[in-house]
Design a protein around this motif. Structure first.
Motif, PDB file in Angstrom:
ATOM      1  N   PRO A  42     -36.389  10.854 -25.798  1.00 31.81           N
ATOM      2  CA  PRO A  42     -35.932   9.479 -25.529  1.00 31.81           C
ATOM      3  C   PRO A  42     -35.824   8.644 -26.803  1.00 31.81           C
ATOM      4  O   PRO A  42     -35.139   7.623 -26.813  1.00 31.81           O
ATOM      5  CB  PRO A  42     -37.021   8.924 -24.607  1.00 31.81           C
ATOM      6  N   ARG A  43     -36.485   9.085 -27.874  1.00 32.88           N
ATOM      7  CA  ARG A  43     -36.460   8.338 -29.133  1.00 32.88           C
ATOM      8  C   ARG A  43     -35.611   9.043 -30.215  1.00 32.88           C
ATOM      9  O   ARG A  43     -35.735   8.733 -31.391  1.00 32.88           O
ATOM     10  CB  ARG A  43     -37.888   8.125 -29.640  1.00 32.88           C
ATOM     11  N   GLN A  44     -34.771   9.953 -29.794  1.00 30.43           N
ATOM     12  CA  GLN A  44     -33.973  10.723 -30.764  1.00 30.43           C
ATOM     13  C   GLN A  44     -33.046   9.799 -31.566  1.00 30.43           C
ATOM     14  O   GLN A  44     -32.355   8.952 -31.009  1.00 30.43           O
ATOM     15  CB  GLN A  44     -33.135  11.786 -30.032  1.00 30.43           C
ATOM     16  N   GLN A  45     -33.062   9.953 -32.885  1.00 32.54           N
ATOM     17  CA  GLN A  45     -32.246   9.120 -33.768  1.00 32.54           C
ATOM     18  C   GLN A  45     -31.152   9.901 -34.500  1.00 32.54           C
ATOM     19  O   GLN A  45     -30.192   9.296 -34.993  1.00 32.54           O
ATOM     20  CB  GLN A  45     -33.141   8.413 -34.794  1.00 32.54           C
ATOM     21  N   VAL A  46     -31.298  11.211 -34.609  1.00 34.73           N
ATOM     22  CA  VAL A  46     -30.268  12.036 -35.264  1.00 34.73           C
ATOM     23  C   VAL A  46     -30.064  13.320 -34.476  1.00 34.73           C
ATOM     24  O   VAL A  46     -30.971  13.779 -33.749  1.00 34.73           O
ATOM     25  CB  VAL A  46     -30.647  12.384 -36.726  1.00 34.73           C
ATOM     26  N   LEU A  47     -28.874  13.875 -34.629  1.00 29.89           N
ATOM     27  CA  LEU A  47     -28.585  15.203 -34.103  1.00 29.89           C
ATOM     28  C   LEU A  47     -28.471  16.142 -35.297  1.00 29.89           C
ATOM     29  O   LEU A  47     -27.577  15.975 -36.139  1.00 29.89           O
ATOM     30  CB  LEU A  47     -27.284  15.214 -33.304  1.00 29.89           C
TER      31      LEU A  47
END
Length: 267
Positions: A233-238
């Protein structure tokens, strides 16, 4: 008595007629091959290239079978001699053919006989082009785009450009289109390199097949969203693993390049 004689005369005349007709029909249906158009030769007239012969056009009773004999001639198409072993419909030009011309002789054969016809001579055979020289696996001359076939070890590919569409990945994304630029040999774009892009961790986006770079060195790859995006839910980059390689070389050797890149995520 007179009637019997007349009947016998008619029968005799009829028998003669049948024999004559039968003889004409039998003889007219068979003929030995005759050439209507001479054989032709196609192909590049350079050492190492392959020439291909046609049979030409023939008339005669079928079936007709054909055999070939390639002949080496002087530069004007004269003084020809058979080339040993060159009896197929194709012929690979040898060093001995340089500065000569080539003809092909075709023999047509059926149950009634055989005949031969010879092609016109080719242009004068030229010497094979010298292979390009390389320095450290790169062509020693030329500018602009390189084909992947021109690059060998110890040179290496370089993944030196990237972009994403959309530029920021959101929770509602369906497909993600990524572009990667491949270069080598002092920054020259590379065409026909195979590029793989794989999202990390797995199963956020399906991993597509490798894509070849175009004439400007770019590969365009579309990733389809899978069930585990976002990974947090806190993902900032792929994070994306990218690999560029040459067809036929081992995945972890040769001139291949590997790199981890990332793209912004806003949930």
């Amino acid at each position: 008595m007179t009637r019997k004689l007349n009947l016998l005369a008619l029968l005799a005349a009829g028998a003669v007629t049948v024999l004559v007709v039968a003889g004409v029909s039998s003889g007219a249906s068979k003929a030995a091959p005759t050439n209507q158009a001479v054989p032709t030769i196609s192909g590049t007239t350079q050492e190492g290239s392959t020439l291909t012969a046609t049979t030409g056009t023939w008339a005669g009773t079928t079936p007709i079978t054909y055999s070939y004999q390639w002949r080496r001639c002087n530069s004007n198409g004269g003084s020809c001699g058979n080339i040993n072993g060159a009896t197929g419909s194709t012929y690979e030009l040898k060093a001995a053919d340089v500065n000569h011309t080539i003809r092909v002789r075709v023999t047509a054969k059926n149950g009634e006989g055989s005949a031969t016809a010879t092609s016109d001579n080719t242009a004068k055979i030229t010497k094979a082009a010298a292979p390009p020289t390389t320095v450290n696996g790169c062509p020693s001359s030329g500018t602009g785009t390189l084909d992947i076939s021109q690059i060998t070890s110890p040179a290496h590919l370089l993944i030196d450009g990237q972009s994403a569409s959309p530029s920021t990945i959101t929770r509602s994304i369906g497909d993600l289109t990524l572009r990667f630029h491949i270069s080598a040999c002092n920054g020259r774009p590379v065409q026909n390199a195979l590029v793989l892009a794989q999202a990390i961790p797995f199963e956020q986006f399906a991993t597509p097949s490798e894509v070849s770079t175009d004439g400007s060195g770019w590969a365009t790859i579309t990733l389809h969203r899978a069930r585990f995006f976002p990974a947090s839910p806190r993902q900032q980059v792929l994070a994306v693993f990218v690999r560029a390689r040459k067809t036929g070389e081992p995945l972890l050797a040769g001139i291949a390049a590997r790199r981890m890149v990332s793209f912004p995520v806003h949930l």
